[in-house]
Each structure stands twice: as C-alpha cells, then as structure tokens.
Design an enzyme around this catalytic site. Structure first.
Site, PDB file in Angstrom:
ATOM      1  N   LEU A  32       0.727  -1.199   0.047  1.00  0.00           N
ATOM      2  CA  LEU A  32       0.038   0.012  -0.129  1.00  0.00           C
ATOM      3  C   LEU A  32       0.870   1.314   0.011  1.00  0.00           C
ATOM      4  O   LEU A  32       1.850   1.003   0.781  1.00  0.00           O
ATOM      5  CB  LEU A  32      -0.826   0.053   1.136  1.00  0.00           C
ATOM      6  CG  LEU A  32      -2.033  -1.102   1.241  1.00  0.00           C
ATOM      7  CD1 LEU A  32      -2.622  -0.848   2.647  1.00  0.00           C
ATOM      8  CD2 LEU A  32      -3.015  -1.069   0.262  1.00  0.00           C
ATOM      9  N   ASP A  33       0.386   2.450  -0.506  1.00  0.00           N
ATOM     10  CA  ASP A  33       1.099   3.393  -0.471  1.00  0.00           C
ATOM     11  C   ASP A  33       1.399   3.936   0.772  1.00  0.00           C
ATOM     12  O   ASP A  33       0.430   3.741   1.883  1.00  0.00           O
ATOM     13  CB  ASP A  33       0.502   4.551  -1.334  1.00  0.00           C
ATOM     14  CG  ASP A  33       0.271   4.383  -2.993  1.00  0.00           C
ATOM     15  OD1 ASP A  33       1.228   3.424  -3.197  1.00  0.00           O
ATOM     16  OD2 ASP A  33      -0.399   5.095  -3.445  1.00  0.00           O
ATOM     17  N   ARG A  34       2.416   4.910   1.053  1.00  0.00           N
ATOM     18  CA  ARG A  34       2.561   5.109   2.392  1.00  0.00           C
ATOM     19  C   ARG A  34       1.464   5.897   3.087  1.00  0.00           C
ATOM     20  O   ARG A  34       1.247   5.901   4.294  1.00  0.00           O
ATOM     21  CB  ARG A  34       3.955   6.066   2.647  1.00  0.00           C
ATOM     22  CG  ARG A  34       4.339   6.583   4.045  1.00  0.00           C
ATOM     23  CD  ARG A  34       5.837   7.272   3.732  1.00  0.00           C
ATOM     24  NE  ARG A  34       6.008   7.475   5.325  1.00  0.00           N
ATOM     25  CZ  ARG A  34       7.331   8.151   5.515  1.00  0.00           C
ATOM     26  NH1 ARG A  34       8.009   8.415   4.554  1.00  0.00           N
ATOM     27  NH2 ARG A  34       7.466   8.321   6.886  1.00  0.00           N
TER      28      ARG A  34
END
Length: 325
Positions: A135-137
């Site tokens: 997942l994106d940060r």
C-alpha cells in the site's frame, strides 16, 4: 546443515540465504555459491536454483557482526513508528493488519523501519513473514502478510490472475454524478527532476482499469468506492486526477491549495491525511480454498471529515446517499 521446510519450498537459493544470513554481504554469499562452498544435497548450487521441501543446504561458517544489544534496542525504538497495528485476521497461513496512514510498508529510501520490519520484530520467533502486496505510505487499510512461503506463492498467483477483489474508499473534490464509472487509462511511471517517482496517464503506459461507484455526494465532494481491476502504482489517485476529481489530501496528484486549506487548524471540514483507505479484500484462502472476506473500519480522521461535510450548510447542497453496487 539446514533442512528446507514447507515455508521455504520453491524459494531461490540466493533469496533463502539472504533471509537466513542477515548481516552477510550479498556479494560474499554469491562468491560462496560460485566457489561451491554452499551446497544443496551435497551438490554445487547455482544462484537461481530453487529449493524443494526436504533439501539439505550446507552453509560454511560465516562471521556476522553483532551490534550492541542495548544500542540496537535504542535505535529500533527511535526509528520504528510508534503505532499500533491491530490484527484484522490471523491463522497459520495469513496475517492481515490494519495499516495506518503515514507509515511505509517496508524500509528503504531513507526509511529504516516499515510495517513489515516492525511486525517481524514484534514476532521474533516467526520463521517466515513476507508482504503479499503493498500500500502507498499515505494509504491506510488492509495489508496482507504471508506466514508461509506456500501461502505467499498461492496469493501471488491469485493476484496475477486478478482473483483477489480489492476495494478502497476515497473522498474526492468533485461534483461526481455517475453512479458507476469504469476508467481504463494506461499508466506510465517516470522520475521527476528531483528523482521522485511519479505516474501519469500515457498511451504507451501499462494497461490499468479502475471501477468507481458513488456512495454519497456532498457539497463539492463525493465519497467513492474504488475497485481495482489491475494493481498499478498510484492507480486510483492518478485515474481520479485524470478525471478531474483529485483525492482529498493527496500530496502528489491532488489539489495542493485545497490540501493546505483543509489542513489548517481552523478549517471546517479539516483533513490532515490523504483520504484513501483499503477497506475490503476478498480472496481464496491459500490452504483451505474457501472464500475469505476481510474488512477494515474507516479511520477516525476520515470519519470526522465526513461528519464535518455532513454539517456544512450550503445553498443547493446535495447530500444524497447511494448504496455501492
């Protein structure tokens, strides 16, 4: 002499050694392989050889630098995010955690510790913990971690075959009217002048498809459910920006002036993160073969933002609710 169990069956010998011999330079391990000092079932091993359950791996004596224990603990406490990662689901094959926004899934690019390093440190006796996906940060929600190599390979096969149903909740700044909208726009990765990774819609990019469903419309905003048909980098964010509906709080593809206004202390509504949350994941259990559905509750910051949108009184506002299909 180390015997390969079911958790490592199918793994390349070099990756097996990297995980087992942490602290040993990779160049040194490759040299040992080339020189025949590391053997599998008493035979020389090629670096690309895959291990089978029951294989015996011979590793010569290796010197690994051991840092001072107290210093290591102090460094870990300083660099590891002080956050609680609640388990949404766990069995002998899988661990699903609810990742908070603002925390990377793994270390790298100036980040010493991410989710996976923190989970491993909290479970020092777990022999195998690997990320199934990323997942994106800035994105919160369901993050899958495999506890066995066989489970990891099975789930990766499901991802490649597009058999895993991933759903996200996002709030966009737009007068969104479509109950259901399919966005098929190819995505291309590139680097900015500062060396940062970005993605844009480009005819020569990789095929990407997202299905958006309208859940609720507010005055100037809309709550959407996004279903990923492909899993490209920043796919939801770039597709929405391409549609003229930037994700609220998105610091890469969003409306930067709006983001600054929403983050002010006196703002109403107020939002200090990106509104993108992985809220539902449906898959086939890797060992039992039964359907498994996982859900993650909406974060408090997102709930507060929606509640504030409800209370905003504007002439001609349209706050209708639409059940997701």
């Amino acid at each position: 002499m180390i015997q390969v169990d079911d958790r490592c069956a199918g793994q390349r010998i070099d990756n097996f050694l990297f995980r087992l011999c942490k602290g040993v330079p990779k160049s040194h391990l490759y040299r040992l392989l080339r020189n025949g000092e590391i053997r599998v079932n008493k035979k020389r091993a090629d670096c690309a050889q895959r291990l089978a359950q029951g294989d015996w791996v011979r590793i010569p004596p290796l010197r690994i630098a051991q840092p001072d224990h107290q210093q290591m603990l102090g460094r870990a406490h300083t660099l590891t995010p002080d956050a609680d990662f609640p388990a949404l689901y766990e069995d002998e094959d899988l661990l699903a955690v609810d990742k908070p926004a603002g925390i990377a899934v793994h270390g790298g690019s100036g980040i010493s510790f991410g989710m996976i390093e923190t989970v491993r440190r909290a479970r020092p006796h777990a022999p195998f913990l690997e990320l199934v996906h990323r997942l994106d940060r800035e994105t919160s929600g369901i993050l899958l971690i495999a506890k066995k190599r066989a489970a990891l390979l099975h789930l990766h096969a499901q991802i490649r075959a597009q058999h895993i149903d991933k759903r996200y909740l996002t709030c966009v700044r737009a007068d969104w009217r479509a109950r259901r909208r399919v966005v098929s726009a190819p995505l291309h990765k590139y680097l900015t002048a500062a060396g940062e990774r970005r993605v844009c819609v480009h005819p020569n990019g990789q095929a990407a498809c997202t299905v958006f469903r309208l859940i609720q419309r507010y005055a100037g905003y809309a709550l959407l459910e996004a279903e990923l048909k492909t899993g490209r980098t920043h796919q939801i964010r770039v597709h929405l920006a391409h549609c003229g509906a930037p994700v609220a709080g998105d610091d890469k593809y969003g409306d930067f002036a709006l983001n600054r206004a929403l983050a002010r202390e006196d703002a109403a509504p107020r939002l200090q993160r990106m509104f993108l949350h992985a809220h539902r994941l449906c898959l086939q259990h890797p060992s039992r073969g039964t359907p498994l559905e996982l859900t993650a509750p909406m974060p408090d910051a997102c709930e507060r933002f929606l509640n504030q949108l409800h209370s905003v009184v504007q002439s001609g506002s349209d706050n209708r609710c639409f059940p997701a299909c």
